[in-house]
Design a protein around this motif. Structure first.
Motif, PDB file in Angstrom:
ATOM      1  N   PHE A  18      -4.115  -7.689   2.141  1.00  0.00           N
ATOM      2  CA  PHE A  18      -4.606  -6.323   1.990  1.00  0.00           C
ATOM      3  C   PHE A  18      -5.313  -5.902   3.264  1.00  0.00           C
ATOM      4  CE2 PHE A  18      -4.386  -7.674  -2.443  1.00  0.00           C
ATOM      5  CZ  PHE A  18      -3.681  -6.615  -2.993  1.00  0.00           C
ATOM      6  N   THR A  19      -4.848  -4.834   3.850  1.00  0.00           N
ATOM      7  CA  THR A  19      -5.548  -4.261   4.988  1.00  0.00           C
ATOM      8  C   THR A  19      -6.618  -3.326   4.447  1.00  0.00           C
ATOM      9  OG1 THR A  19      -4.029  -2.401   5.103  1.00  0.00           O
ATOM     10  CG2 THR A  19      -3.451  -4.371   6.400  1.00  0.00           C
ATOM     11  N   ASP A  20      -7.541  -2.920   5.312  1.00  0.00           N
ATOM     12  CA  ASP A  20      -8.594  -2.004   4.863  1.00  0.00           C
ATOM     13  C   ASP A  20      -8.002  -0.692   4.363  1.00  0.00           C
ATOM     14  OD1 ASP A  20     -10.604  -3.812   5.390  1.00  0.00           O
ATOM     15  OD2 ASP A  20     -11.065  -2.997   7.373  1.00  0.00           O
ATOM     16  N   GLY A  21      -6.974  -0.200   5.056  1.00  0.00           N
ATOM     17  CA  GLY A  21      -6.333   1.049   4.634  1.00  0.00           C
ATOM     18  C   GLY A  21      -5.686   0.921   3.266  1.00  0.00           C
ATOM     19  N   ARG A  23      -6.566  -1.284   0.911  1.00  0.00           N
ATOM     20  CA  ARG A  23      -7.647  -1.405  -0.076  1.00  0.00           C
ATOM     21  C   ARG A  23      -8.201  -0.029  -0.449  1.00  0.00           C
ATOM     22  NH1 ARG A  23      -9.677  -6.631  -0.764  1.00  0.00           N
ATOM     23  NH2 ARG A  23      -9.144  -8.046   0.920  1.00  0.00           N
ATOM     24  N   LEU A  24      -8.398   0.813   0.556  1.00  0.00           N
ATOM     25  CA  LEU A  24      -8.919   2.152   0.309  1.00  0.00           C
ATOM     26  C   LEU A  24      -7.925   2.976  -0.513  1.00  0.00           C
ATOM     27  CD1 LEU A  24     -11.078   4.309   0.798  1.00  0.00           C
ATOM     28  CD2 LEU A  24      -9.906   4.872   2.935  1.00  0.00           C
ATOM     29  N   ASP A  58       4.428  -4.436   4.224  1.00  0.00           N
ATOM     30  CA  ASP A  58       3.208  -3.645   4.106  1.00  0.00           C
ATOM     31  C   ASP A  58       3.520  -2.465   3.190  1.00  0.00           C
ATOM     32  OD1 ASP A  58       1.040  -1.947   4.332  1.00  0.00           O
ATOM     33  OD2 ASP A  58       1.076  -1.859   6.529  1.00  0.00           O
TER      34      ASP A  58
END
Length: 157
Positions: A18-21, A23-24, A58
């Motif tokens: 999970f990237t921060d983007g 997750r958001l 992704d």
């Protein structure tokens, strides 16, 4: 007949789960739901995100063909019923619609994905044939009264 193993594979590239983007984006989408709806939506979205992770894809870079492959995987490998495939894909489509609305993506890759047909008598829709026939019929034994007590039509005469 073509089966799932004949379909084009997605090239594998190592990916942080999970990237921060991402997750958001997931948090923003799930925030639209509460209670049991949130739990079920989260479960359906988790299934898709796991499918992406297994393929090194992704989810924020997915394109329409990837989503078509996901649907085929649910149908041909997991052998989910059409109502389950439809429900799970609706969650994915909602996720991407929210990403587009929030400006995370330019457009939803799910926009033109062909959805599987769900038979009208599917129990997942919540209606049996008998219940469907009774829709729009007045309930037996109930009076047609105003919410203010007496029937307002007779009071005005």
């Amino acid at each position: 007949m073509m089966n799932f193993t004949d379909l084009a594979s997605v090239p594998f590239q190592p990916l942080a789960p999970f990237t921060d983007g991402l997750r958001l984006a997931v948090a923003a989408y799930l925030a639209r739901f509460k209670g049991i709806s949130r739990n079920r939506t989260e479960s359906d979205l988790r299934c898709y995100l796991s499918w992406c992770a297994e393929r090194g894809l992704d989810p924020l870079a997915a394109q329409r063909p990837h989503l078509e492959l996901y649907i085929r995987w649910m149908q041909e490998i997991r052998r989910f019923k059409p109502s389950t495939v439809s429900r799970r894909f609706s969650v994915v489509a909602g996720f991407y619609r929210t990403c587009a609305l929030d400006g995370i993506l330019q457009h939803s890759p799910a926009e033109h994905v062909r959805r599987p047909a769900v038979p009208a008598e599917s129990p997942t829709l919540g209606f049996t044939d008998a219940a469907r026939q009774n829709l729009g019929q007045p309930a037996v034994g109930l009076q047609q009264a105003s919410p203010f007590g007496a029937d307002r039509r007779s009071a005005s005469k």
